[in-house]
Design an enzyme around this catalytic site. Structure first.
Site, short mmCIF file in Angstrom:
data_model
loop_
_atom_site.label_atom_id
_atom_site.label_comp_id
_atom_site.label_asym_id
_atom_site.label_seq_id
_atom_site.Cartn_x
_atom_site.Cartn_y
_atom_site.Cartn_z
N SER A 1 0.85 -1.20 0.00
CA SER A 1 0.00 0.00 0.00
C SER A 1 0.88 1.25 0.00
CB SER A 1 -0.86 -0.02 1.26
OG SER A 1 -1.43 1.25 1.48
N TYR B 1 -2.00 -0.89 10.61
CA TYR B 1 -1.90 -1.21 9.17
C TYR B 1 -0.63 -0.58 8.58
CZ TYR B 1 -3.53 -1.49 4.28
OH TYR B 1 -3.66 -1.74 2.94
#
Ligand SMILES: NC(=O)c1ccc[n+]([C@@H]2O[C@H](COP(=O)([O-])OP(=O)(O)OC[C@H]3O[C@@H](n4cnc5c(N)ncnc54)[C@H](OP(=O)(O)O)[C@@H]3O)[C@@H](O)[C@H]2O)c1
Length: 302
Positions: free
Chosen positions: A175, A188
């Site tokens: 990401s 995350y």
């Protein structure tokens, strides 16, 4: 300095210019993508979201066999049936990638039932979506176990055989938050940054391993259930990516043995800005774009 070191030193800038020019030429005349007809692809988290689109796209681009891993049987089964209907062999296995023993056990079952995996796509991930102080300790640990350590176990399970066969590819769905973290999603961002370093180290470690490559994909916000509720300030300026686009670009990058893929390509600007701007200017960008507060409305998977 001996003559070998001197020669290496003199050759170094020449080689650098050669590789930069070669990469520039590749933009004009792209390399021939590798064929997928003999490849067996295993996708973790292949039952839904980007993983499901990846299964569709690998099948569409000619992969021989697709194997789906995940924890929810219903969506794995549905995806398997859909892929089979396109004429591609497809199997699913229930496997929690955060559970090391289960990964090794199911990897053995895959080898016995389906055969050697030649493309491993580490796609499975979870997001807890809270600040450090609001987060439950177990939830923080869970994200690290699934998003980071899970990739250690799956890679350890399948890479040795790829090296023996001199045919393999490790793919990581990471990401942009690995490179530029935001508040309210600390579990995350940390797991993705750690996974980014894992892939960078792995990619360099594979330099002397013929036939085995690695690809890291860093997408921007994508319209799946993962970040449901998250709001950016200018959605028309920064629209979410479609999972279909992420899957298509990922498979193309794998076929071209591309080591790193930022999606969309404009995210390269983020990397440059982060390394040249002062912290106060970066904070202003976060405030202006709303990335500073975008997780306030986060709901996640309900
Ligand atoms: N959506 C975004 O905005 C975005 C942006 C950039 C990068 N990404 C990355 O893209 C990847 C896919 O995300 P997505 O948007 O498709 O998310 P998603 O829709 O929430 O799907 C996540 C997948 O991972 C699987 N999974 C979760 N925990 C697992 C575990 N312990 N073991 C095995 N499978 C597990 C889920 O299946 P089960 O729950 O059934 O196990 C599901 O198939 C992730 O790595 C994510 O970080 C997403």
């Amino acid at each position: 300095m001996d003559w070998r070191s001197l020669a290496a030193l003199l050759l170094f800038p020449v080689r650098m210019v050669y590789y930069v020019l070669k990469a520039a030429a590749r933009l004009a005349v792209p390399a021939r993508p590798k064929e997928l007809g003999e490849q067996t692809v295993l996708i973790t988290g292949g039952g839904r979201g980007i993983g499901k689109q990846l299964a569709r796209e690998f099948a569409r681009q000619g992969a021989k066999k697709i194997i789906l891993w995940g924890r929810t049987e219903k969506c794995l089964k549905e995806t398997m049936e859909e892929i089979k209907q396109t004429g591609t062999e497809c199997h699913y296995f229930l496997c929690d990638v955060g559970n090391r023993e289960e990964v090794y056990q199911q990897a053995k079952a895959v080898r016995e039932k389906v055969g050697d995996v030649t493309i491993l796509v580490n796609n499975a991930a979870v997001v807890h979506g809270k600040s450090l102080m609001e987060s439950d300790d177990d939830a923080l640990l869970k994200s690290q176990h699934i998003n980071t350590l899970g990739q250690f176990w799956t890679t350890k399970a399948f890479l040795p055989r790829m090296l023996e066969l001199q045919n393999g590819h490790i793919v990581c769905l990471n990401s942009v938050l690995a490179l530029s973290a935001i508040p309210g999603v600390i579990d995350y961002c940390t797991s993705k940054a750690s996974s980014f370093a894992f892939m960078e180290s792995l990619t360099l470690g594979l330099l002397d391993c013929p036939g085995v490559q690695a690809t890291t994909v860093l997408p921007f916000h994508t319209s799946t259930e993962m970040f449901q509720g998250m709001r950016v300030r200018f959605p028309n300026l920064f629209p979410p990516l479609k999972p279909e686009t992420v899957a298509q670009k990922t498979v193309e990058a794998v076929r071209l043995n591309q080591a790193l893929l930022l999606l969309p390509w404009t995210m390269h600007a983020l990397v440059i800005l982060k390394s040249v701007l002062p912290q106060s200017a970066l904070e202003e960008i976060h405030k202006f774009t709303g990335s500073y507060t975008c997780m306030n409305t986060f709901k996640g998977r309900t």
